[in-house]
Design an enzyme around this catalytic site. Structure first.
Site, mmCIF file in Angstrom:
data_model
loop_
_atom_site.group_PDB
_atom_site.id
_atom_site.type_symbol
_atom_site.label_atom_id
_atom_site.label_comp_id
_atom_site.label_asym_id
_atom_site.label_seq_id
_atom_site.Cartn_x
_atom_site.Cartn_y
_atom_site.Cartn_z
ATOM 1 N N GLY A 27 0.838 -1.209 0.000
ATOM 2 C CA GLY A 27 0.000 0.000 0.000
ATOM 3 C C GLY A 27 0.860 1.241 0.000
ATOM 4 O O GLY A 27 2.101 1.143 0.058
ATOM 5 N N ASP A 28 0.192 2.390 -0.101
ATOM 6 C CA ASP A 28 0.887 3.691 -0.122
ATOM 7 C C ASP A 28 1.870 3.810 -1.279
ATOM 8 O O ASP A 28 2.891 4.483 -1.177
ATOM 9 C CB ASP A 28 1.644 3.942 1.208
ATOM 10 N N HIS A 31 -5.494 7.826 0.485
ATOM 11 C CA HIS A 31 -4.782 8.197 -0.733
ATOM 12 C C HIS A 31 -4.490 9.679 -0.635
ATOM 13 O O HIS A 31 -5.395 10.465 -0.393
ATOM 14 C CB HIS A 31 -5.649 7.985 -1.965
ATOM 15 N N THR A 51 -5.709 -0.007 11.930
ATOM 16 C CA THR A 51 -6.019 1.423 12.031
ATOM 17 C C THR A 51 -7.276 1.644 12.882
ATOM 18 O O THR A 51 -7.733 2.763 13.022
ATOM 19 C CB THR A 51 -6.248 2.049 10.641
HETATM 20 P P1 GDP Z 1 -1.816 5.405 -2.090
HETATM 21 O O1 GDP Z 1 -2.518 4.942 -0.875
HETATM 22 O O2 GDP Z 1 -1.279 4.301 -2.918
HETATM 23 O O3 GDP Z 1 -2.627 6.367 -2.885
HETATM 24 O O4 GDP Z 1 -0.513 6.200 -1.623
HETATM 25 P P2 GDP Z 1 -0.408 7.374 -0.544
HETATM 26 O O5 GDP Z 1 -1.178 8.526 -1.016
HETATM 27 O O6 GDP Z 1 -0.662 6.873 0.808
HETATM 28 O O7 GDP Z 1 1.161 7.656 -0.574
HETATM 29 C C1 GDP Z 1 1.823 8.159 -1.614
HETATM 30 C C2 GDP Z 1 2.502 9.462 -1.178
HETATM 31 O O8 GDP Z 1 3.463 9.812 -2.124
HETATM 32 C C3 GDP Z 1 1.564 10.652 -1.136
HETATM 33 O O9 GDP Z 1 2.009 11.545 -0.147
HETATM 34 C C4 GDP Z 1 1.708 11.259 -2.517
HETATM 35 O O10 GDP Z 1 1.409 12.652 -2.573
HETATM 36 C C5 GDP Z 1 3.137 11.040 -2.769
HETATM 37 N N1 GDP Z 1 3.530 10.829 -4.151
HETATM 38 C C6 GDP Z 1 2.923 10.104 -5.125
HETATM 39 N N2 GDP Z 1 3.695 10.069 -6.221
HETATM 40 C C7 GDP Z 1 4.817 10.765 -5.913
HETATM 41 C C8 GDP Z 1 6.021 11.051 -6.608
HETATM 42 O O11 GDP Z 1 6.245 10.630 -7.736
HETATM 43 N N3 GDP Z 1 6.974 11.774 -5.932
HETATM 44 C C9 GDP Z 1 6.792 12.228 -4.674
HETATM 45 N N4 GDP Z 1 7.762 12.914 -4.103
HETATM 46 N N5 GDP Z 1 5.678 11.960 -3.974
HETATM 47 C C10 GDP Z 1 4.713 11.247 -4.596
#
Ligand code: GDP
Length: 425
Positions: free
Chosen positions: A11-12, A40, A127
């Site tokens: 995840g994340d 997300h 969580t």
């Molecule tokens: P999800 O649950 O898969 O949607 O992922 P999350 O949102 O929990 O975590 C991804 C994190 O990485 C978030 O804070 C996004 O804003 C950030 N993010 C996504 N793609 C990129 C990237 O290419 N570069 C950077 N620096 N941050 C990113």
């Protein structure tokens, strides 16, 4: 055409960003599993948002957002989230809620927290959103579907009574808590009924028609392959299937309609909750990656707790990509690694003195030690680059190394949190 956007790992991985980006060309965005237990993070013209229940297409006027039948629907949280985005200037999204989605009940949340407390040091790192008790009830056939809110009130009261009899045994005797107040629960459900009424419909029929009309539909997964209850690191998994295949069931469309599976994988590893994490790193090295990671550090979107971090894991990722039925990979958060002289990558697991590249079952996984290979870093910022050829040589080498080790084509490279931070290959 139906496209699923799912996670390769724990995840994340950045699915929210990729969904928000791909939603530009989609008409319908659907959540098919999970609940408000993971978030997300999306950065766009309206600001930075952490969505938990709403699909990541809610920021566009042209999309319809659907909560599919497979979702664990926390009604007050959904409406809190809707209000939050509207308060920040996002136009009210077109939202549909499946009449077969089941409802996260207040006692699911209470019992999740009570069980974590009871387990103490042996807890799952839940969580406490009620997800495990919710899905347990769904499969024990003691859950409540949204359509039941609209059924005969006396029938609903009878069912509340029957379920309370079972729940109270645990609440009173195991957890030493007061029993369920049936009257209060009924009133809560009536409140839920009024909230969801304008949005409820047969979303499976709606989606079937949309697919037949050739509409572009995105299925947005939550968490990643390694958290799948069947194929993941059981029991440190989530309680609904995180695999693209489940998308067909969680929204009610034919499985053969899912034509593309975009598996999102991050350029390093991160995980929340307990469970084996072979390429995990600790101490200052981890703290630095955590601080620089994602958009503003690797801290949970739901809980704010620090995420565990580690190097990219080819063994786990190849396995996750395979199980997702990956047709293409979106490789994210690559910009973060620009500070490293050398970048370790986990290419194998050593278990009982033997090296394997196959992802093992949990009992063996717990004994696995990472086999690391070091690749040269690129030591500069890659933010703002839009062409693959403009990336530093060592950066392309890193991408191609991982593509070769995992065996699935990396077609998108994300080099920043924004919608426009993407390189198509
Ligand atoms: P999800 O649950 O898969 O949607 O992922 P999350 O949102 O929990 O975590 C991804 C994190 O990485 C978030 O804070 C996004 O804003 C950030 N993010 C996504 N793609 C990129 C990237 O290419 N570069 C950077 N620096 N941050 C990113």
């Amino acid at each position: 055409m139906v496209k699923a956007i799912v996670g390769a790992n724990w995840g994340d991985e950045g699915k929210g960003k990729i969904t928000d980006m791909l939603a530009q060309d989609a008409e319908i965005i659907v959540r098919f599993q999970g609940g408000a237990n993971a978030g997300h993070t999306i950065v766009n013209d309206y600001g930075k948002f952490a969505l938990h229940t709403l699909p990541s297409g809610v920021f566009y006027n042209h999309t319809t957002s659907v909560i599919g039948n497979g979702v664990a629907l926390n009604i007050p949280l959904l409406f809190k989230e809707l209000k939050e985005i509207e308060d920040r200037g996002v136009p009210a999204p077109k939202l549909l809620i499946s009449d077969r989605a089941q409802i996260v009940m207040p006692y699911h949340i209470e019992m999740d927290a009570l069980e974590e407390e009871r387990l103490a040091g042996r807890s799952f790192g839940s969580t406490r959103s009620g997800i495990a008790p919710f899905y347990s009830d769904k499969y024990a056939k003691t859950g409540f579907q949204v359509n039941e809110l609209f059924s005969d009130e006396n029938e609903l009261k009878d069912k509340i009574h029957r379920i309370s009899e079972i729940k109270n045994v645990m609440l009173v005797h195991l957890y030493k808590r007061p029993p369920i107040d049936e009257k209060e629960l009924f009133e809560t459900l009536m409140g839920y009924r009024d909230m969801v009424k304008p949005y409820v419909c047969d979303t499976a029929a709606y989606l079937y028609k949309a697919v037949k009309e050739g509409k572009n539909v995105l299925l947005e997964g939550q968490l990643g392959a390694l958290k799948d209850p069947d194929h993941g690191i059981y029991p440190m998994v989530t309680s609904s299937s995180t695999l693209a295949a489940y998308g067909a069931i969680g929204v009610g469309i034919p499985p053969y309609e899912i034509k593309q599976v975009v598996t999102v994988s991050k350029a390093y590893s991160s995980a929340v909750g307990a469970g084996a994490f072979v390429s995990e790193i600790f101490g200052d090295e981890a703290e630095e990656l955590r601080r620089r990671g994602g958009d503003g550090g690797e801290y949970g979107a739901t809980t704010g707790r620090p995420r565990r971090v580690g190097w990219f894991d080819c063994v786990a990722s190849r396995y996750g990509m395979r199980l997702q039925g990956t047709t293409e990979v979106a490789f994210t958060v690559l910009d973060v690694l620009g500070y490293l002289d050398e970048i370790p990558v986990c290419t194998g697991y050593e278990i009982d003195k033997e090296v394997t590249e196959d992802f093992p079952v949990t009992s063996r996984l717990e004994r696995a030690k990472p086999v690391l290979e070091k690749l040269p870093g690129w030591k500069c910022s890659i933010r703002g680059i839009r062409e693959y050829g403009d990336l530093p040589d060592n950066c392309r080498r890193y991408i191609e190394f991982i593509e070769e080790k995992t065996g699935f084509p990396i077609t998108m490279i994300s080099n920043g949190p924004g919608r426009e931070d993407i390189i198509y290959r």
